[in-house]
Scaffold this active site. Structure first.
Site, PDB file in Angstrom:
ATOM      1  N   ARG A  81       0.847  -1.186   0.000  1.00 62.31           N
ATOM      2  CA  ARG A  81       0.000   0.000   0.000  1.00 62.31           C
ATOM      3  C   ARG A  81       0.886   1.241   0.000  1.00 62.31           C
ATOM      4  O   ARG A  81       2.072   1.177   0.282  1.00 62.31           O
ATOM      5  CB  ARG A  81      -0.932  -0.001   1.212  1.00 62.31           C
ATOM      6  CG  ARG A  81      -0.179   0.128   2.532  1.00 62.31           C
ATOM      7  CD  ARG A  81      -1.122   0.478   3.684  1.00 62.31           C
ATOM      8  NE  ARG A  81      -0.427   0.447   4.947  1.00 62.31           N
ATOM      9  CZ  ARG A  81       0.356   1.409   5.408  1.00 62.31           C
ATOM     10  NH1 ARG A  81       0.564   2.492   4.694  1.00 62.31           N
ATOM     11  NH2 ARG A  81       0.952   1.304   6.575  1.00 62.31           N
ATOM     12  N   GLY A  82       0.289   2.368  -0.267  1.00 64.10           N
ATOM     13  CA  GLY A  82       1.022   3.627  -0.186  1.00 64.10           C
ATOM     14  C   GLY A  82       1.153   4.059   1.256  1.00 64.10           C
ATOM     15  O   GLY A  82       0.613   3.442   2.170  1.00 64.10           O
ATOM     16  N   LEU A  84       3.090   5.732   4.893  1.00 61.10           N
ATOM     17  CA  LEU A  84       4.105   5.396   5.874  1.00 61.10           C
ATOM     18  C   LEU A  84       3.553   4.431   6.906  1.00 61.10           C
ATOM     19  O   LEU A  84       2.574   3.749   6.660  1.00 61.10           O
ATOM     20  CB  LEU A  84       4.619   6.687   6.526  1.00 61.10           C
ATOM     21  CG  LEU A  84       5.352   7.627   5.566  1.00 61.10           C
ATOM     22  CD1 LEU A  84       5.683   8.938   6.245  1.00 61.10           C
ATOM     23  CD2 LEU A  84       6.617   6.978   5.029  1.00 61.10           C
ATOM     24  N   ILE A  85       4.150   4.410   8.064  1.00 61.90           N
ATOM     25  CA  ILE A  85       3.784   3.439   9.086  1.00 61.90           C
ATOM     26  C   ILE A  85       2.464   3.784   9.761  1.00 61.90           C
ATOM     27  O   ILE A  85       2.126   4.951   9.923  1.00 61.90           O
ATOM     28  CB  ILE A  85       4.907   3.306  10.138  1.00 61.90           C
ATOM     29  CG1 ILE A  85       4.693   2.063  10.984  1.00 61.90           C
ATOM     30  CG2 ILE A  85       5.026   4.574  10.964  1.00 61.90           C
ATOM     31  CD1 ILE A  85       5.917   1.647  11.761  1.00 61.90           C
ATOM     32  N   PHE A  87      -0.721   1.815  12.584  1.00 61.68           N
ATOM     33  CA  PHE A  87      -1.085   0.716  13.485  1.00 61.68           C
ATOM     34  C   PHE A  87      -2.492   0.242  13.141  1.00 61.68           C
ATOM     35  O   PHE A  87      -3.442   0.544  13.827  1.00 61.68           O
ATOM     36  CB  PHE A  87      -1.010   1.193  14.943  1.00 61.68           C
ATOM     37  CG  PHE A  87      -1.307   0.105  15.931  1.00 61.68           C
ATOM     38  CD1 PHE A  87      -0.377  -0.867  16.225  1.00 61.68           C
ATOM     39  CD2 PHE A  87      -2.536   0.051  16.567  1.00 61.68           C
ATOM     40  CE1 PHE A  87      -0.649  -1.882  17.125  1.00 61.68           C
ATOM     41  CE2 PHE A  87      -2.827  -0.955  17.473  1.00 61.68           C
ATOM     42  CZ  PHE A  87      -1.877  -1.912  17.753  1.00 61.68           C
ATOM     43  N   CYS A 120       0.717   7.163  10.248  1.00 67.79           N
ATOM     44  CA  CYS A 120       0.567   7.527   8.838  1.00 67.79           C
ATOM     45  C   CYS A 120       1.574   8.580   8.398  1.00 67.79           C
ATOM     46  O   CYS A 120       1.414   9.189   7.346  1.00 67.79           O
ATOM     47  CB  CYS A 120      -0.855   7.986   8.530  1.00 67.79           C
ATOM     48  SG  CYS A 120      -2.093   6.740   8.895  1.00 67.79           S
TER      49      CYS A 120
END
Length: 166
Positions: A81-82, A84-85, A87, A120
């Site tokens: 997926r696009g 960043l990190i 949860f 995100c």
């Protein structure tokens, strides 16, 4: 069923590991792409054990950071997926007119998991849960009927629990 509305089968996987849920999701995507398959549109519902996922923009997250997060007791997955990190489960992934979404509806999630990341990649913004916002415990089981009702209205479809699918 309401005439003119697309039927969407709802499959509740319950509490399942991220890896297992991703395999189920990928199976449904493959079946949907198979021109000979008659599998209807499907909405998968599930809850994950603690998991951090990172998208294709993963430069700021070296292997040491991955190990640190795993050390907290959470799973860690690098995904297609696009973004960043975060949860929660998979983020949006599109291909060949099929969108596989991961929706994070924090019901009674332990919010301290988010203290270990910039969710995100959005600096200075927090996250919340239904339980925090309503000042009472809200379970996924309680929230699910409202989610399905909103989904049905937003996407102009008729949701069918798995047992109703012919």
């Amino acid at each position: 069923m309401t005439l003119g509305k697309t039927a969407v089968r709802v499959v509740n996987l319950g509490r399942i590991s991220y890896g297992q849920a991703l395999q189920v999701q990928q199976k449904h995507v493959r079946q949907h792409l198979d021109k000979t398959s008659d599998v209807p549109n499907t909405l998968l519902l599930c809850e994950h054990h603690p998991v951090y996922t990172i998208g294709i923009r993963q430069a700021p997250y070296p292997p040491e950071e991955e190990e640190r997060l795993k050390g907290l007791g959470a799973e860690f997955f690098r995904t297609n997926r696009g973004g960043l990190i975060t949860f929660h489960g998979p983020g949006i992934h599109c291909g060949r007119y099929i969108t596989s979404h991961g929706i994070a509806l924090n019901c009674n999630t332990e919010m301290n998991w988010f203290d270990n990341i910039v969710p995100c990649g959005i600096v200075g913004k927090g996250v919340t849960s239904l339980s925090l916002e309503l000042s009472r415990d809200v379970t996924a089981a309680e929230a699910t009927p409202y989610l399905l009702e909103s989904f049905s209205k937003r996407f102009n479809c008729h949701v069918l629990p798995e047992r109703e699918v012919l």
